[in-house]
Motif scaffolding. Structure first.
Motif, mmCIF file in Angstrom:
data_model
loop_
_atom_site.group_PDB
_atom_site.id
_atom_site.type_symbol
_atom_site.label_atom_id
_atom_site.label_comp_id
_atom_site.label_asym_id
_atom_site.label_seq_id
_atom_site.Cartn_x
_atom_site.Cartn_y
_atom_site.Cartn_z
ATOM 1 N N ALA A 1 -1.579 -11.127 1.627
ATOM 2 C CA ALA A 1 -1.812 -11.477 2.596
ATOM 3 C C ALA A 1 -3.219 -9.975 3.169
ATOM 4 N N LEU A 2 -2.238 -9.067 2.496
ATOM 5 C CA LEU A 2 -2.872 -7.725 2.809
ATOM 6 C C LEU A 2 -4.661 -7.889 1.933
ATOM 7 N N LEU A 3 -4.570 -8.303 1.434
ATOM 8 C CA LEU A 3 -5.166 -8.095 0.123
ATOM 9 C C LEU A 3 -6.198 -9.267 1.011
ATOM 10 N N GLY A 4 -6.049 -10.425 1.857
ATOM 11 C CA GLY A 4 -6.445 -11.565 2.106
ATOM 12 C C GLY A 4 -7.586 -10.232 3.695
ATOM 13 N N LEU A 5 -6.707 -9.986 3.948
ATOM 14 C CA LEU A 5 -7.554 -9.116 5.094
ATOM 15 C C LEU A 5 -7.669 -7.422 4.965
ATOM 16 N N GLY A 6 -8.719 -7.949 3.438
ATOM 17 C CA GLY A 6 -9.502 -6.824 3.296
ATOM 18 C C GLY A 6 -9.074 -5.401 2.566
ATOM 19 N N VAL A 7 -7.781 -5.117 2.640
ATOM 20 C CA VAL A 7 -7.382 -4.263 2.296
ATOM 21 C C VAL A 7 -7.240 -4.126 1.030
ATOM 22 N N GLU A 8 -7.523 -2.463 0.515
ATOM 23 C CA GLU A 8 -7.777 -2.356 -1.396
ATOM 24 C C GLU A 8 -7.331 -1.397 -1.278
ATOM 25 N N ALA A 9 -6.991 -1.222 -2.350
ATOM 26 C CA ALA A 9 -6.483 0.371 -2.852
ATOM 27 C C ALA A 9 -7.492 1.309 -2.767
ATOM 28 N N GLY A 10 -6.445 2.468 -2.440
ATOM 29 C CA GLY A 10 -7.132 3.481 -1.766
ATOM 30 C C GLY A 10 -7.315 3.116 -0.624
ATOM 31 N N ASP A 11 -7.353 2.544 0.365
ATOM 32 C CA ASP A 11 -7.409 2.317 2.130
ATOM 33 C C ASP A 11 -6.018 2.839 2.459
ATOM 34 N N ARG A 12 -5.973 2.925 3.791
ATOM 35 C CA ARG A 12 -5.119 3.102 4.484
ATOM 36 C C ARG A 12 -4.380 2.528 5.351
ATOM 37 N N VAL A 13 -2.916 1.795 5.849
ATOM 38 C CA VAL A 13 -2.746 0.954 6.669
ATOM 39 C C VAL A 13 -1.943 2.052 7.557
ATOM 40 N N ALA A 14 -1.657 1.161 9.009
ATOM 41 C CA ALA A 14 -1.328 2.161 9.765
ATOM 42 C C ALA A 14 -0.457 1.260 10.305
ATOM 43 N N ILE A 15 1.336 1.235 9.747
ATOM 44 C CA ILE A 15 2.546 1.091 10.319
ATOM 45 C C ILE A 15 3.225 1.547 11.700
ATOM 46 N N TYR A 16 3.605 0.208 12.729
ATOM 47 C CA TYR A 16 4.287 0.732 14.081
ATOM 48 C C TYR A 16 5.114 -0.416 14.606
ATOM 49 N N LEU A 17 5.854 -0.588 13.409
ATOM 50 C CA LEU A 17 7.455 -1.306 13.661
ATOM 51 C C LEU A 17 8.178 -0.810 14.058
ATOM 52 N N PRO A 18 9.347 -1.296 14.795
ATOM 53 C CA PRO A 18 10.753 -1.539 14.892
ATOM 54 C C PRO A 18 11.443 -0.772 13.820
ATOM 55 N N MET A 19 13.172 -1.235 13.732
ATOM 56 C CA MET A 19 13.835 -0.681 12.317
ATOM 57 C C MET A 19 14.346 -3.252 12.310
ATOM 58 N N ILE A 20 13.134 -3.196 11.427
ATOM 59 C CA ILE A 20 12.960 -4.526 11.318
ATOM 60 C C ILE A 20 13.006 -4.251 9.744
ATOM 61 N N PRO A 21 12.785 -5.535 8.818
ATOM 62 C CA PRO A 21 12.960 -6.052 7.181
ATOM 63 C C PRO A 21 11.517 -5.851 7.269
ATOM 64 N N GLU A 22 10.275 -6.038 8.321
ATOM 65 C CA GLU A 22 9.416 -6.241 8.009
ATOM 66 C C GLU A 22 8.512 -4.706 8.205
ATOM 67 N N ALA A 23 8.908 -4.015 8.535
ATOM 68 C CA ALA A 23 8.731 -2.458 7.851
ATOM 69 C C ALA A 23 8.940 -1.916 6.907
ATOM 70 N N VAL A 24 9.949 -2.375 5.866
ATOM 71 C CA VAL A 24 10.028 -1.891 5.167
ATOM 72 C C VAL A 24 9.443 -2.571 4.074
ATOM 73 N N ILE A 25 8.807 -3.940 3.877
ATOM 74 C CA ILE A 25 8.138 -5.344 3.314
ATOM 75 C C ILE A 25 6.669 -4.827 3.661
ATOM 76 N N SER A 26 6.322 -4.240 4.929
ATOM 77 C CA SER A 26 5.626 -3.922 4.767
ATOM 78 C C SER A 26 4.768 -2.552 4.024
ATOM 79 N N MET A 27 5.518 -1.408 3.345
ATOM 80 C CA MET A 27 5.051 -0.359 2.798
ATOM 81 C C MET A 27 5.309 -0.715 2.061
ATOM 82 N N LEU A 28 6.263 -1.374 1.449
ATOM 83 C CA LEU A 28 6.055 -1.749 -0.599
ATOM 84 C C LEU A 28 5.182 -2.783 -0.390
ATOM 85 N N ALA A 29 4.352 -3.390 0.292
ATOM 86 C CA ALA A 29 3.090 -4.512 0.517
ATOM 87 C C ALA A 29 2.043 -3.080 -0.164
#
Ligand code: WTA
Length: 652
Positions: A125-153
């Protein structure tokens, strides 16, 4: 420093040798120290080999451009593959990676095989949204599994994440997004806190108005509260992630590929973007997590109560534990919702074996009373950890007795956002513990305490904590500001890392952390640590918590001002104020010496703390010096200062 700094801490004579059965079975062996001493780089090579690399490295450390390090030069690996896929390939796909416990009581169980599918979907999904290697992604989430999943993605596709703690304001978020030039923000409608949904997306909406780099905002639905929607920017997680393919082939990246930026406050106003990279960081977080917590991935249930927005969450919820194939608990909420036994209920429910939390939490539990943990079954616990600030001996002993059943080793772990992983800590089963001391550098780590001229101090003396050798998970710089990196950490002493902490060595050479050097007071030419006096105060049976500041004083330069919260069962009322204050002042004089006797002791109901639980002494200093109280925006509860002032006004 003078002899007066030798504190009540050094009079702490309780010792806790490892139990034989634990020591016999312990993962960490005393030989680790010898191996690291003999050949430090070979030792780190060995630890790095516990990871799965696509291309082996050709050089362990390149320090030719110091203080900019490169570790495992030429090696390539995929961090997410190491944290997820390889455990599935090894036949452990059905092992639970995450037991998620939402604050309202909802639960999710995610196995490594499921985590692999979720992370793959998110990566696609991140690739589909145009994120590429070398880019930065900000994560502003509560303590839910999606926080871990986002970091690993992010890690999986070679993009660096910048997690911003969910309690930060829109402005703090904006400046961090801007500094990192993030292309995407991942957030949620909100999260549950203290029994009700608390919104997150409005802060993102406000922040991204002024962050031109942000192209899309990916929104997880957690609370189902109403959100404003921008059709051009906003996309729902359940639309783009759930529909993405759950197969993604991880590509290997250079060992020095940026993994994340994490902002931390410095001595000046502008937060520093601490940069961490891949191979060395993962090597040291996984190695320390295994050895410091005696982790047995096949049977342990590990729980770190930190928030993912802080470095402890990065290194000891996401990267260390998952690289080790651990099963862990992730809890969304606060320790007192819906009741003050929530942590112990979770330990009992999941049979938690390792608990890693902060001294401020431990002292809070002490304040709430021994009977609360006593009513739960905590017998599954094997190792207890502490991090974030010095733990005073009384809190340490309470933790061991009331949570650890007088049985578990306690690891007091010293490290920083900048160090990426634990640096100083006892090893369970190896080290004879001393309450209040982090004690010894881990194998492979070079630590010393030096005086003003960088000379190592003798045992029994204090000085500045420094790191004498580069280490694999060291920060690689401050994002976008190489000069500040050199100035902050490498200019105070030539060629060695200045941690900003005061410390002393006891007669055995063990290290006692004394708090930030900016918190050291100078009273009549004698240096006194705020921590030391706090520790003395907390050792008094009537005191639950204490914060000490140095307030300017005409005669003595600085004077000791203490703010204390009394224990609920201290039987205190206003009429006894004078007597209690005298008792506490005398107690400190007795514990440390007359020089440390507080000029003032103020009884308060709360202390001002940041959202990560650190006491903001600066604000207390304003009160002690009768100044207008400064900026309270980083406090977890900005009304605390008003309460303190009102309380003091009415009692004086
Ligand atoms: C303090 C948190 C004493 C110290 C991992 C350090 C500690 C700062 C301990 C880093 C400890 C952390 N004993 N002090 N066990 N652990 N500190 O970047 O002052 O949020 O410099 O990293 O916390 O805080 P940070």
């Amino acid at each position: 420093m003078t002899d007066e700094t030798l504190s009540n801490l050094l009079h702490e004579e309780r010792r806790f040798p490892p139990e034989k059965a634990f020591a016999d079975a312990a993962l960490a062996r005393p030989e680790l120290y010898q191996a690291a001493q003999q050949d430090r780089l070979a030792f780190w090579d060995e630890q790095a080999r516990a990871l799965t690399w696509e291309t082996p490295w050709t050089q362990t450390l390149d320090w030719s451009n110091a203080p900019f390090a490169r570790w495992f030069v030429g090696g390539t690996l995929n961090v997410a593959y190491n944290c997820v896929d390889r455990h599935v390939e090894a036949g452990n796909g059905e092992r639970v990676a995450i037991y998620f416990e939402g604050e309202p009581g909802d639960t999710r169980e995610i196995t490594y095989a499921e985590l692999q599918r979720e992370v793959s979907k998110a990566a696609n999904a991140l690739l589909g949204l145009g994120v590429e290697a070398g880019d930065r992604v900000a994560i502003y989430l509560p303590m839910i599994p999606e926080a871990v999943i986002s970091m690993l993605a992010c890690a999986r596709i070679g993009a660096a994440h910048s997690v911003v703690f969910g309690g930060f304001s829109a402005e703090a978020l904006r400046s961090r997004i801007d500094d990192a030039d993030a292309k995407l923000v991942i957030t949620s409608d909100g999260g549950y806190r203290r029994g009700s949904p608390s919104a997150l997306k409005p802060a993102v909406d406000a922040a991204v108005v002024n962050t031109p780099s942000v192209q899309k905002v990916l929104v997880v639905q957690r609370t189902k509260q109403d959100v404003a929607w921008n059709d051009e920017k906003d996309v729902w997680w359940h639309d783009v992630v759930d529909s993405a393919s759950d197969v993604h082939a991880p590509q290997a990246f250079d060992a020095e590929n940026p993994l994340f930026i994490l902002y931390t406050s410095g001595t000046t106003g502008k937060p520093k973007g601490i940069l961490h990279t891949s191979g060395g960081y993962l090597t040291q977080t996984s190695y320390t997590h295994r050895n410091v917590f005696d982790l047995r991935p096949e049977k342990d249930i590990y729980w770190c109560t930190a928030d993912i927005g802080w470095v402890t969450g990065h290194s000891y919820i996401v990267y260390g534990p998952l690289a080790n194939g651990a099963t862990q608990v992730i809890y969304e909420g606060t320790p007192d919702t819906p009741h003050k036994g929530r942590f112990w209920e979770i330990v009992q429910k999941y049979k938690v074996t390792q608990l890693y939390t902060a001294p401020t939490a431990i002292r809070t539990f002490m304040k709430w009373g021994d009977d609360i943990p006593a009513s739960f079954d905590l017998s599954s616990l094997r190792v207890l950890g502490s991090v974030g600030e010095p733990i005073n001996p009384e809190a340490w002993v309470w933790y061991r007795k009331h949570i650890g059943g007088d049985r578990t080793p306690i690891v007091d772990t010293w490290w920083q956002t900048e160090t990426g992983a634990i640096m100083i800590s006892p090893l369970p089963g190896v080290t004879t513990a001393k309450p209040g001391s982090a004690q010894v550098p881990l194998p492979g780590i070079g630590v010393d305490v030096v005086d003003n001229d960088a000379n190592p101090v003798p045992n029994g003396s204090g000085g500045f904590l420094v790191l004498t050798e580069p280490w694999p998970s060291m920060l690689r710089g401050i994002w976008g500001d190489p000069e500040r990196y050199k100035d902050t950490y490498w200019s105070r002493f030539d060629g060695i890392y200045f941690a900003g902490d005061g410390a002393k060595k006891d007669e055995d050479g063990d290290i006692w952390l004394l708090g930030r050097v900016d918190d050291v007071m100078n009273v009549s030419g004698h240096r006194l640590s705020t921590t030391e006096i706090e520790s003395a105060l907390v050792s008094h049976p009537k005191v639950a918590e204490a914060a000490v500041v140095g307030a300017s004083d005409e005669t003595t330069g600085q004077a000791v001002c203490a703010f204390v919260i009394l224990r609920g069962d201290a039987g205190y009322d206003e009429s006894q104020a004078e007597a209690v204050i005298t008792e506490l002042r005398n107690h400190v004089a007795k514990e440390i010496g007359p020089i440390a006797k507080p000029r003032q002791v103020m009884v308060v109901a709360e202390l001002p703390k940041t959202r990560s639980g650190k006491i903001m002494r600066r604000l207390l200093q304003d009160v002690a010096e009768n100044r207008t109280v400064g900026d309270v925006t980083t406090l977890a509860d900005s009304t605390v200062m008003d309460l303190i002032k009102k309380g003091l006004g009415s009692s004086s």
